[in-house]
Design an enzyme around this catalytic site. Structure first.
Site, PDB file in Angstrom:
ATOM      1  N   GLU A 194       5.609   4.433   0.913  1.00 17.04           N
ATOM      2  CA  GLU A 194       5.124   3.173   0.391  1.00 17.04           C
ATOM      3  C   GLU A 194       5.432   2.057   1.385  1.00 17.04           C
ATOM      4  O   GLU A 194       6.421   2.099   2.097  1.00 17.04           O
ATOM      5  CB  GLU A 194       5.781   2.854  -0.957  1.00 17.04           C
ATOM      6  N   VAL A 195       4.574   1.026   1.356  1.00 14.62           N
ATOM      7  CA  VAL A 195       4.730  -0.112   2.246  1.00 14.62           C
ATOM      8  C   VAL A 195       4.867  -1.376   1.421  1.00 14.62           C
ATOM      9  O   VAL A 195       4.123  -1.577   0.445  1.00 14.62           O
ATOM     10  CB  VAL A 195       3.526  -0.237   3.207  1.00 14.62           C
TER      11      VAL A 195
ATOM     12  N   GLY B 283       0.833  -1.194   0.000  1.00 10.13           N
ATOM     13  CA  GLY B 283       0.000   0.000   0.000  1.00 10.13           C
ATOM     14  C   GLY B 283       0.861   1.234   0.000  1.00 10.13           C
ATOM     15  O   GLY B 283       2.092   1.172  -0.017  1.00 10.13           O
TER      16      GLY B 283
ATOM     17  N   ASP C 235      -2.685   9.185  16.158  1.00 11.32           N
ATOM     18  CA  ASP C 235      -3.506   8.846  14.982  1.00 11.32           C
ATOM     19  C   ASP C 235      -4.256   7.541  15.234  1.00 11.32           C
ATOM     20  O   ASP C 235      -4.301   6.661  14.381  1.00 11.32           O
ATOM     21  CB  ASP C 235      -2.616   8.730  13.749  1.00 11.32           C
TER      22      ASP C 235
ATOM     23  N   GLY D 223       0.782   5.690   1.206  1.00 12.69           N
ATOM     24  CA  GLY D 223       0.124   6.795   1.892  1.00 12.69           C
ATOM     25  C   GLY D 223       1.058   7.976   1.952  1.00 12.69           C
ATOM     26  O   GLY D 223       2.132   7.981   1.333  1.00 12.69           O
TER      27      GLY D 223
ATOM     28  N   MET E 187       2.885   8.939   4.281  1.00 11.85           N
ATOM     29  CA  MET E 187       4.152   8.652   4.949  1.00 11.85           C
ATOM     30  C   MET E 187       5.048   7.751   4.129  1.00 11.85           C
ATOM     31  O   MET E 187       6.156   7.427   4.543  1.00 11.85           O
ATOM     32  CB  MET E 187       3.909   8.005   6.317  1.00 11.85           C
TER      33      MET E 187
END
Length: 925
Positions: free
Chosen positions: A25-26, A19, A134, A21, A23
Site C-alpha cells: 500500500e502507498v 493506492g 518495470d 498494488g 508491492m
C-alpha cells in the site's frame, strides 16, 4: 491491514492512502522531522515476514537511494516499524505519462524532450548498476520541472520482478508508483506490464540494461504514435506479438491516430532509433541508454527543436567544424553568384569581398576563443556523507571527472564513495567498502585496492569485484597506462608488479642494502606506464628517499628526500612533502634527476595515516585535504563500558598509554607529528595532574613499560645509526640508565614486563619475538617462539605460565595463547580477528582489540589446564591501533579501568579543496 490516518511509522505520520498494488500500500505521509509531505510504501505482510526478502529489499533500496538525478524520483529512507517494512520516497504531484497518452500522442518536441530525460535517467542508473525492470508510462510522472522516473529497481528487491518462473511470476510485477499524489487503479494493468517486457524477460532470462532499452523503445513508440508497439487480445497473443512480430513503422501510422505534429512529419531518424531499441536479440539492440539520449538529442537538433537537456539552441559554428566550413563555403558561393550576375559592377565585388572578410574574421575570432586556455578555479568541496564523521583520501580519476574518497563513521567503519566533479551528491562504490585507500585504473572506470591478501578491482559505476592476484601484505598500489599494477608490501618489502588482467606478482625493485634500505612504498607510475616513482626507507631514519624505477629493471635512481608519499603531476612535476607542506619539483626523466628548486604548493596539507591527502588527474585537476592546524588527540580514563571519566589528562599527538601497577600514573609517548618517527616518553601523575618528561633520546623512544613495583621503566629507542636499543631507567627520570643493544634489527617494540620469566620480550621489525634476559653476563636476545608467520603484541601471564600474542597474515591476525611451562599447547582466543592482548584479573581474563577498534574480553579458566571462554564485547575504543608498535589503549590489572587515546576527526578541522588547473599553482611561483 491498511494504516489509519494519524498512525506513525517512525517519524512519518500517515495522512491518507494513495493506492495499492502487489508491492504494498502507498500513503501520503508527513515527515515530522523535516516538515515535508512524502510518499510511504508499506510492504505486504507476506513479504515483510520473510527475512531474506526484507534484507534484499533494503540492500536494493540503499543502492537506489544513491541515484541523485533530476529525472529520478528520490528514495529518502527505508525502515521497519515492528513487523512493518516500509520505504519513504519523494511525493510527486502531476500526471503519469500513461494518463497523458490517454489524451493522444505527444508532439514531436514534447516526445523528444521527455524521451531524452527518461533516457538520461536510465543512463545514470545503469552506470550505478541499477536496472529498472518495470519501465512503462505508468512509472513516468510528468511534472512542471520535467519527467520523473519512479519505482526504480525496487521490484526485483521484493522478488517480484521478471518472469523468471513463468507468466505467473510476471503477473506479480504489477506495481503502482509509490510517489503519485492521487489514487491509482489496477484496472487493465496486467497487459500494461506485459506490453513493455523484452523478449528475453518473457523467455525467463535475467533482465539487464538492454531490457530497459527495449521498454524505453516501447515507451518512445507509444509517445510518438499514441498506440502501443505490441498489443493482443489475450496474454498469449500479446507474448506472441512481442516474440514474433514487428511494430508498424511510425510514418505508416494513420494520421488520425497520431498527433498533428507527427502526421507526415516524423523527425528524421526517429523511426530507425526506436526500431534499434526494439530489436529482438539483445546483442543486436542499442546497448546503452546514453546512446539513446545522444541520438534523441541529434534528432532534435536536426528537426530544429531544443534538445532534452535544453542545452542546444542555434549555435555559432566552431572553427574547423562542418558548420564553420559550410559558413565559409556559403560566403564564397555568395561572392561567386554576385560576380556572375553583375560582371561589370564593382559593388557586388565589394559586397562579396566584405562578406568573405567578415566570415574569415568571425572564424578567426571563434578559433581564438575555442583555443583560449580556460580560466582556473579554486574552490572548497564537501565530501561529507550522511552518517559518517570524516572523509579521507581524495583521489581524482585520471580523466578528472570523478573524485573518489573513503568515509568513516563514529564506530570506525569505512565506506567508499565517488562523486562527479559537476555534482554535489556522492554515490557508494559497491564492493570497495571497508578499505581506507584505493587507486584508479588508467581509463577511470575501475578502482583497485588490497583486500584480504588480494589485489581487487571494482567498477566504480557498478559491477562485480574481480581478483587480480593473491598478494601478501601491502596496502598501496599504482595502475599504469600499459596495464601493469605496482604494489608495495610490508615495511621491509620491495615493490612487486603484476598485470592488471591477472597473474602472479614478481619483483619490481630490490632493496639497496649498501644504503641500509629497509623497505619500498608508495609506488606511482609515470604517464609512459614504464617508469615509476616510489619511496625508499632506511634503517637510520624514517625519512624517505624518492627513487625512480622502471619496469623490467630492479635498479632505481635516488632523486631526493620526502617526508611522505610521492605523486606525479602533468607537466613533468614530482609532488612530495616537507613536513606538512606539499612541494613540486621538475623531473628530468632522461637524466634521471630532479632539476631546479622545489616549489611550495600548499601548506598544512592533511597528512594522517595516508601520509598526504592530495591527488592530481592527468588533465591537471588537483585536490587536497587541508587542516587549519595539526590535529590534537587527548588521553582519558574510561570504565568497562567505555564511558569517559573526568577531563582529558593530556593533549597533543600521543600514543602507547600504559597505566602503572597502582593505577596512579600513566606513561605516554609524545610525538612531534603522528606520522614522524621522533617520540619521547613522559609520565602523568593522575592525582596531581602533572606531566614529567623522562627521555631525551632525540630519535624515537617508544613502548615504555612499568616494572611490577612501579619504580622503574623500560623502553626501546631506534632511529639512530646503530639499530634498536633496549633501555631501563628510574620511573622518576633520575639516575643512570642501563642499555642493551639489539643487533640485526632496525626497530624493536617492548612488551609488558615479564618478571616471572626474568626477561624482556620484544617485537622486532620483522615481527618476530625476542627474549632478553634481565640479568647475567649473556644478555643476547634469542627467539622466544619459532614461527614462519608474523608474531606481535606478546604478553606473559602474571604467573609466567602462558604467553598471549598475535599471529597470522595481514590483515587476518588472531590472538593466541601458548604454554610456556607444563604440557605444551596452543589455543585461539579471538574468533574474528584480534590485536594487542592484555592479561587482567590475575590471569583470569584477556582483553584484546578487534581490527575495527572493538574491545573484547575472554574469561580464562586455569584451574585445570587452560580453558578460554567466549569473547564478549566491552566497548569500541575512540581510536584504533595503527601499527605493530602503536597502541591506542591500555587496561589496568584489575580489568576495570582503561586509558584511551581519543583521536580527532580529520575532516572536522579542515576542508578538501579543488584547483581546476594545477599548472597555475607552479606558474605563479
Amino acid at each position: 491491514m491498511p494504516l489509519a490516518a494519524g498512525s506513525k511509522l517512525s517519524s512519518y505520520e500517515v495522512l491518507a492512502p494513495l493506492g495499492a498494488g502487489a508491492m504494498g500500500e502507498v500513503y501520503r505521509a508527513r515527515d515530522t522531522r523535516l516538515g515535508r509531505d512524502v510518499a510511504v510504501k508499506v510492504l505486504p505482510e507476506h513479504l515483510s515476514a520473510q527475512p531474506e526478502i526484507r534484507a534484499r529489499f533494503e540492500r536494493e533500496a540503499k543502492t537506489v537511494s544513491s541515484l541523485n538525478h533530476p529525472n529520478i524520483c528520490t528514495l529518502f529512507d527505508v525502515g521497519t516499524e515492528g513487523d512493518t517494512a516500509y520505504l519513504v520516497m519523494e511525493l510527486i504531484e502531476g500526471d503519469t505519462l500513461a494518463e497523458r497518452l490517454g489524451r493522444g500522442a505527444l508532439s514531436a518536441a514534447e516526445m523528444l524532450r521527455i524521451g531524452g530525460q527518461v533516457a538520461d535517467a536510465l543512463d545514470r542508473a545503469h552506470r550505478a548498476g541499477v536496472i529498472h525492470r518495470d519501465l512503462k508510462p505508468g512509472n513516468i510522472m510528468l511534472t512542471k520541472s520535467g519527467a520523473k522516473l519512479m519505482d526504480f529497481g525496487l521490484a526485483r528487491a521484493t522478488g517480484l520482478a521478471g518472469p523468471g518462473t513463468g507468466s505467473s511470476a510476471a503477473a506479480r510485477t504489477l506495481t503502482h508508483s509509490p510517489t503519485v499524489g492521487k489514487a491509482l487503479t489496477a484496472e487493465g494493468t496486467l497487459l500494461g506490464t506485459f506490453q513493455y517486457m523484452s523478449p528475453e524477460q518473457l523467455e525467463g532470462q535475467e533482465a539487464d540494461a538492454r531490457s530497459d532499452i527495449w521498454a524505453l523503445g516501447c515507451v518512445l513508440y507509444e509517445m510518438a504514435t499514441g498506440r502501443r508497439a505490441f498489443d493482443g487480445r489475450s496474454q498469449a497473443s500479446l507474448i506472441a506479438a512481442i516474440l514474433e512480430r514487428e511494430p508498424a513503422p511510425i510514418p505508416e501510422i494513420p494520421s488520425g491516430s497520431a498527433s498533428a505534429a507527427f502526421a507526415g512529419a516524423v523527425p528524421q531518424g526517429l523511426d530507425r532509433l526506436i526500431r534499434n531499441c526494439l530489436t529482438k536479440d539483445p546483442e543486436e539492440r542499442i546497448q546503452t541508454a546514453h546512446d539513446v539520449k545522444l541520438q534523441l538529442r541529434g534528432i532534435a537538433e536536426t528537426a530544429g527543436f531544443s534538445t532534452p537537456s535544453g542545452a542546444f539552441g542555434p549555435q555559432t559554428p566552431v572553427p574547423g567544424s562542418a558548420a564553420a566550413n559550410a559558413a565559409a563555403t556559403a560566403a564564397a558561393h555568395a561572392a561567386s553568384g554576385a560576380h556572375g550576375a553583375r560582371r561589370h559592377s564593382p559593388i557586388p565585388w565589394a559586397v562579396a569581398v566584405l562578406t568573405v572578410v567578415l566570415a574569415t574574421a568571425a572564424v578567426l575570432a571563434l578559433w581564438g576563443r575555442a583555443n583560449r586556455k580556460p580560466p582556473a578555479y579554486r574552490f572548497q568541496t564537501n565530501l561529507q556523507v550522511p552518517g559518517t564523521s570524516s572523509s579521507n583520501w581524495p583521489r581524482l580519476s585520471p580523466d578528472g571527472v570523478y573524485l573518489a574518497f573513503s568515509a568513516e563513521d563514529s564506530a570506525g567503519n569505512l565506506s567508499a564513495w565517488i562523486r562527479r566533479m559537476d555534482e554535489t551528491t556522492p554515490r557508494p562504490i559497491v564492493g570497495a567498502s571497508g578499505y581506507r585507500r584505493f587507486y584508479w585504473s588508467p581509463d577511470s572506470r575501475d578502482v583497485a585496492f588490497v583486500a584480504q591478501n588480494r589485489i581487487v578491482r571494482v567498477p566504480v559505476l557498478g559491477g562485480s569485484p574481480s581478483v587480480v592476484c593473491q598478494a601478501q601484505g601491502g596496502a598501496d598500489i599504482s595502475w599504469g597506462s600499459k596495464g601493469m599494477i605496482l604494489m608495495d608490501g610490508q615495511r621491509q618489502d620491495s615493490l612487486r608488479v603484476v598485470p592488471a588482467a591477472g597473474g602472479e606478482l614478481r619483483p619490481a625493485t630490490s632493496l639497496d642494502r649498501s644504503a641500509n634500505e629497509m623497505g619500498h612504498a608508495w609506488p606511482c607510475f609515470l604517464p609512459d606506464g614504464e617508469h615509476f616513482l616510489f619511496i625508499a626507507y632506511t634503517d637510520r631514519t624514517n625519512t624517505g628517499t624518492i627513487k625512480l624505477g622502471k619496469i623490467g629493471s630492479l635498479e632505481a635512481k635516488a632523486l631526493g628526500a620526502s617526508d611522505g608519499r610521492v605523486e606525479y603531476a602533468p607537466g613533468g612535476w614530482v609532488l612530495f612533502l616537507r613536513a606538512s607542506t606539499l612541494m613540486a619539483q621538475k623531473l628530468d626523466l632522461g637524466g634521471g634527476k630532479l632539476e631546479g628548486q622545489p616549489i611550495p604548493i600548499v601548506e598544512n596539507v592533511r597528512i594522517g595515516s595516508a601520509l598526504g591527502h592530495f591527488s592530481v588527474s592527468n588533465t591537471g585537476v588537483f585536490a587536497f585535504g587541508q587542516l587549519a592546524e595539526d590535529p590534537q588527540s587527548t588521553v582519558q580514563l574510561a570504565d568497562r563500558r567505555g564511558i569517559l571519566s573526568g577531563t582529558p589528562l593530556a593533549t597533543g599527538v600521543m600514543a602507547n598509554p600504559v597505566l602503572s601497577p597502582d593505577g596512579r600514573k600513566l606513561l605516554i609517548e609524545r610525538r612531534e607529528q603522528s606520522r614522524l618517527p621522533t617520540g619521547e616518553i613522559s609520565v602523568l601523575d593522575l592525582a596531581r595532574g602533572t606531566e614529567t618528561r623522562l627521555t631525551f633520546s632525540g630519535n624515537r623512544a617508544t613502548t615504555a613499560q612499568w616494572s611490577p613495583d612501579g619504580r622503574r621503566i623500560a623502553w626501546t629507542t631506534f632511529g639512530g645509526t646503530g639499530g634498536a636499543t633496549l633501555r631501563v631507567g628510574s620511573a622518576d627520570g633520575l639516575g643512570d640508565q642501563d642499555s642493551i643493544r639489539i643487533p640485526g634489527t632496525a626497530e624493536a617494540y617492548l612488551a609488558p614486563w615479564d618478571v616471572a620469566g626474568s626477561r624482556w620480550i620484544l617485537t622486532t621489525t620483522t615481527a618476530k619475538l625476542l627474549a632478553v634476559p634481565m640479568e647475567g653476563a649473556a644478555r643476547a636476545p634469542r627467539p622466544l617462539v619459532d614461527s614462519t608467520l608474523v608474531m606481535a603484541h606478546p604478553e606473559v601471564s602474571p604467573d609466567g605460565r602462558w604467553l598471549a600474542y598475535v599471529t597470522g597474515q595481514a590483515p587476518n591476525f588472531q590472538v593466541y595463547v601458548q604454554s610456556l611451562s607444563g604440557p605444551p599447547g596452543r589455543w585461539q582466543i579471538s574468533t574474528t580477528g584480534g590485536l594487542a592482548p592484555r592479561w587482567t584479573k590475575g590471569g583470569k581474563e584477556i582483553v584484546y582489540s578487534m581490527p575495527d577498534g572493538r574491545l573484547m574480553a575472554v574469561d580464562i579458566d586455569i584451574s585445570s589446564g587452560f580453558h578460554p571462554g567466549t569473547p564478549r564485547y566491552l566497548f569500541t575504543a575512540p581510536a584504533r591501533l595503527s601499527s605493530i608498535g602503536t597502541f591506542a589503549w591500555d587496561v589496568a590489572a584489575s580489568g576495570e579501568t582503561f586509558a584511551v587515546i581519543v583521536a580527532p576527526r580529520a575532516t572536522a578541522a579542515g576542508t578538501t579543496e579543488v584547483v581546476t588547473d594545477f599548472s597555475t599553482l607552479v606558474e605563479r611561483k
